[in-house]
Design a protein around this motif. Structure first.
Motif: not given
Length: 305
Positions: A30-45, A257-260
């Protein structure tokens, strides 16, 4: 697959599956620009997990959903939606975030002329045809694909482990499968494996039963059909990849999606194999257990729930 665009199976064959590659055929990162850090997919979404309208896909979606929840990801479930045509559009417009797919069938839908067969080749081809907003994650070893099956007695008598072992013996056997199996596969068996069978018999949805009662000696049964377990059939390996790979592969909208979340989905792929999926499908299709319960048990037994 032989009888599907999306996938049409009987117990596991409706619409919308590396043994040899483990996760080596993993999808585009997944492109880093499409991933946000955080514990929930998509930066809380909320991550929206969808499925097609047949039992196996609902089961897979439930596994994905519960694996995400176990990592603290907020999830919404939208199961039993419909066909690939509908589902793919919902992935593209962001209505869905994650969908259990079968890599070979997805490639056939997006590029019908593509001849890739192995897991890595199929996934590489998918990376070329998917829009930038979509991606595939790691493919599981689990596949729901065409396979040739024999009884244990036949396997022992003729020392059969792979389709290649039928060389010099195929002329003794009647082969069964869907009505279109002969027209689609007869020449391929000759070209790829040098096999000519004694007779082709249309057995449709009752191929496994025909193997059990002896009316055919070889049958085309999909790899996650619970009757493989029920009747103790032997699935012959396909070393020359006559049947295209159909690995269970998450198709995702990358922005959601995020990394988690990505890690949770890839962890499922690392554990999910065809025997395990077939065993779960027996519980769902034969024993009539709830897919979410079966999914929960599998995740717990694999340290993912």
């Amino acid at each position: 697959m032989t009888t599907r665009l999306l996938r049409t199976v009987t117990a596991a064959c409706l619409l919308l599956g590396a043994a040899a590659c483990s996760s080596s055929g993993s999808g585009n990162p997944l492109d880093s620009s499409a991933n946000s850090s955080g514990s929930s997919g998509g930066g809380g979404r909320t991550v929206v997990v969808g499925s097609a309208n047949f039992p196996e896909n609902v089961l897979l979606a439930s596994i994905y959903s519960q694996a995400l929840k176990a990592k603290g990801v907020k999830v919404e479930e939208k199961f039993n939606i419909g066909s690939r045509e509908v589902l793919y559009g919902q992935l593209k417009n962001g209505s869905l975030t994650v969908l259990p797919e079968y890599n070979g069938a997805l490639l056939g839908y997006l590029d019908a002329k593509n001849t890739a067969t192995g897991t890595a080749a199929v996934n590489a081809a998918l990376q070329q045809v998917l829009p930038n907003t979509l991606g595939i994650l790691d493919s599981a070893a689990a596949e729901d694909k065409d396979s040739l099956n024999v009884t244990q007695e036949t396997a022992d008598k003729y020392q059969l482990k792979s389709i290649a072992d039928l060389a010099g013996k195929a002329g003794e056997f009647t082969i069964g499968g869907p009505p279109e199996f002969k027209s689609r596969r007869e020449q391929q068996f000759k070209d790829v494996y040098g096999l000519t069978f004694k007779e082709w018999k249309p057995t449709g949805d009752t191929t496994a039963n025909a193997l059990k009662d002896g009316s055919v000696q070889i049958g085309n049964v999909f790899t996650t059909d619970p009757k493989i377990i029920q009747f103790k059939l032997v699935s012959l390996t396909d070393p020359k990849n006559l049947f295209s790979s159909q690995n269970v592969t998450p198709l995702v909208n990358k922005a959601g999606l995020d990394a988690t979340a990505t890690g949770a989905l890839n962890a499922v792929s690392a554990k999910l194999d065809t025997p395990g999926l077939t065993a779960m499908m027996k519980r769902v299709s034969v024993d009539k257990e709830d897919p979410s319960t079966v999914a929960k048990d599998w995740l717990k037994s694999n340290g993912l729930g």
